[in-house]
Motif scaffolding. Structure first.
Motif, short mmCIF file in Angstrom:
data_model
loop_
_atom_site.label_atom_id
_atom_site.label_comp_id
_atom_site.label_asym_id
_atom_site.label_seq_id
_atom_site.Cartn_x
_atom_site.Cartn_y
_atom_site.Cartn_z
N LYS A 1 0.80 -1.23 0.00
CA LYS A 1 0.00 0.00 0.00
C LYS A 1 0.83 1.28 0.00
N LEU A 2 2.13 1.16 0.28
CA LEU A 2 2.97 2.36 0.32
C LEU A 2 4.18 2.24 -0.59
N ARG A 3 5.00 1.22 -0.41
CA ARG A 3 6.29 1.16 -1.10
C ARG A 3 6.13 0.89 -2.60
N ILE A 4 5.26 -0.07 -2.96
CA ILE A 4 5.09 -0.37 -4.39
C ILE A 4 4.45 0.80 -5.14
N PRO A 5 3.37 1.41 -4.63
CA PRO A 5 2.85 2.60 -5.34
C PRO A 5 3.88 3.72 -5.46
N ALA A 6 4.67 3.94 -4.41
CA ALA A 6 5.69 4.99 -4.46
C ALA A 6 6.79 4.65 -5.46
N ALA A 7 7.03 3.36 -5.68
CA ALA A 7 8.10 2.93 -6.58
C ALA A 7 7.66 2.83 -8.04
N MET A 8 6.37 3.04 -8.33
CA MET A 8 5.87 2.85 -9.69
C MET A 8 6.64 3.67 -10.74
N PRO A 9 6.95 4.96 -10.51
CA PRO A 9 7.72 5.69 -11.52
C PRO A 9 9.09 5.06 -11.79
N PHE A 10 9.74 4.54 -10.74
CA PHE A 10 11.03 3.88 -10.90
C PHE A 10 10.86 2.57 -11.67
N ILE A 11 9.80 1.84 -11.36
CA ILE A 11 9.54 0.58 -12.06
C ILE A 11 9.32 0.84 -13.55
N MET A 12 8.53 1.88 -13.86
CA MET A 12 8.28 2.21 -15.26
C MET A 12 9.56 2.62 -15.98
N ALA A 13 10.44 3.34 -15.27
CA ALA A 13 11.73 3.72 -15.87
C ALA A 13 12.56 2.47 -16.15
N GLY A 14 12.55 1.51 -15.24
CA GLY A 14 13.27 0.27 -15.48
C GLY A 14 12.72 -0.51 -16.65
N LEU A 15 11.39 -0.52 -16.80
CA LEU A 15 10.77 -1.22 -17.93
C LEU A 15 11.17 -0.58 -19.26
N LYS A 16 11.26 0.75 -19.27
CA LYS A 16 11.64 1.45 -20.51
C LYS A 16 13.05 1.08 -20.94
N VAL A 17 13.95 0.98 -19.97
CA VAL A 17 15.33 0.58 -20.30
C VAL A 17 15.37 -0.88 -20.71
N SER A 18 14.67 -1.71 -19.98
CA SER A 18 14.72 -3.15 -20.21
C SER A 18 14.13 -3.55 -21.56
N CYS A 19 13.10 -2.84 -22.01
CA CYS A 19 12.44 -3.25 -23.26
C CYS A 19 13.38 -3.11 -24.46
N THR A 20 14.21 -2.07 -24.46
CA THR A 20 15.18 -1.92 -25.57
C THR A 20 16.34 -2.89 -25.43
N LEU A 21 16.78 -3.12 -24.18
CA LEU A 21 17.87 -4.06 -23.97
C LEU A 21 17.46 -5.49 -24.30
N SER A 22 16.19 -5.81 -24.11
CA SER A 22 15.75 -7.17 -24.42
C SER A 22 15.86 -7.44 -25.93
N ILE A 23 15.63 -6.42 -26.73
CA ILE A 23 15.80 -6.58 -28.18
C ILE A 23 17.27 -6.77 -28.52
N ILE A 24 18.12 -5.97 -27.89
CA ILE A 24 19.57 -6.12 -28.11
C ILE A 24 20.02 -7.51 -27.69
#
Length: 286
Positions: free
Chosen positions: A191-214
């Motif tokens: 209820k606190l840590r995961i919602p607060a971390a969502m912007p960081f999680i989304m940033a990690g997904l953005k990096v990971s999606c391009t690296l997965s293609i590489i």
């Protein structure tokens, strides 16, 4: 007379609204798209002229027209290769996202686990994928399985590092408030840590999606197979051996377009997830 005046006023208002909307769209286009479009046109023009001016053969530096012609002529080979790379990248990215976020939540729930396991995630990231690829092929065989695992390994660390940073960056006052209300460790997490971390999680997904293609393309260099089941990495290898430089460029550009499209798709997902409550997405909305 009064009705005519009201009608004229209404029409004038509609015209003004249309003009304002057109001006707003023009400003958006001018501010965000006009510069990149002009730069792209100039780049293509210079690329088209340069081989002719320097007298370079098409197998040294093909022109954009040569690349387009190669893509059209070998479309029956290029499109299946793109589809295979998409499949491998999506599976690898999905595994990275699910396992990365899940493992990070476990690490963040215990300082002992975090200090014990996280250093090994860093070590895993520092090992070049080219060095790991032959071992993966020996263990899992050539083909889809090995390529997906390599794609997963490359995209795994950015999600772990960003998610862990987000989970450990909770506002201290909010954490104390939850403690004051006797919230359990897992209540704080969900209820606190995961919602607060969502912007960081989304940033990690953005990096990971391009690296997965590489990772998938690099994996195809080592573990790719022919017989119509090879992705872009395998096609690039074959084109280089056969000195089909225009087709080689076409494969590289297809990989770049694939990476950009994947990134934009994850960015859209991130915007939809954050737009109703997070400041960064709300600013973009405005």
């Amino acid at each position: 007379m009064t009705m005519q005046t009201a009608e004229v006023t209404k029409q004038t208002t509609v015209v003004n609204d249309v003009e304002k909307e057109q001006n707003r769209l023009w400003l958006i286009f001018k501010g965000n798209l006009l510069g990149p479009i002009i730069a792209f046109i100039l780049f293509i023009a210079i690329w088209q002229i340069l081989p002719t001016v320097l007298g370079l053969e098409h197998y040294i530096l093909p022109t954009p027209i040569d690349v387009v012609n190669a893509a059209v002529e070998d479309w029956a080979l290029l499109w299946p290769a793109v589809q295979i790379t998409i499949l491998e990248s999506v599976i690898g990215f999905f595994l990275s996202a699910v396992l990365g976020i899940g493992i990070t939540i476990l690490l963040a729930s215990s300082k002992v686990l975090e200090k014990s396991i996280y250093p090994y995630a860093i070590v895993l990231q520092t090992i070049p994928v080219v060095a790991v690829a032959p071992i993966v092929v020996i263990w899992f065989g050539a083909g889809l399985n090995s390529i997906v695992i390599l794609s997963f390994l490359v995209g795994f660390f950015p999600i772990i590092s960003n998610t862990l940073m987000g989970l450990n960056s909770v506002d201290k006052n909010m954490d104390e408030l939850f403690t004051l209300y006797n919230a359990s460790k897992w209540q704080k997490m969900w209820k606190l840590r995961i919602p607060a971390a969502m912007p960081f999680i989304m940033a990690g997904l953005k990096v990971s999606c391009t690296l997965s293609i590489i990772g998938a393309i690099v994996g195809e260099y080592v573990a790719g197979i022919g017989g119509g089941r090879g992705g872009l990495g395998y096609s690039i290898t074959v084109a280089a051996i056969q000195v089909k430089t225009p087709y080689l460029f076409a494969c590289g550009i297809a990989a770049a377009i694939l990476g950009i499209g994947f990134y934009l798709l994850i960015s859209l997902f991130s915007h939809l997830m954050l737009k109703s409550w997070h400041e960064s997405a709300m600013k973009q909305e405005k």
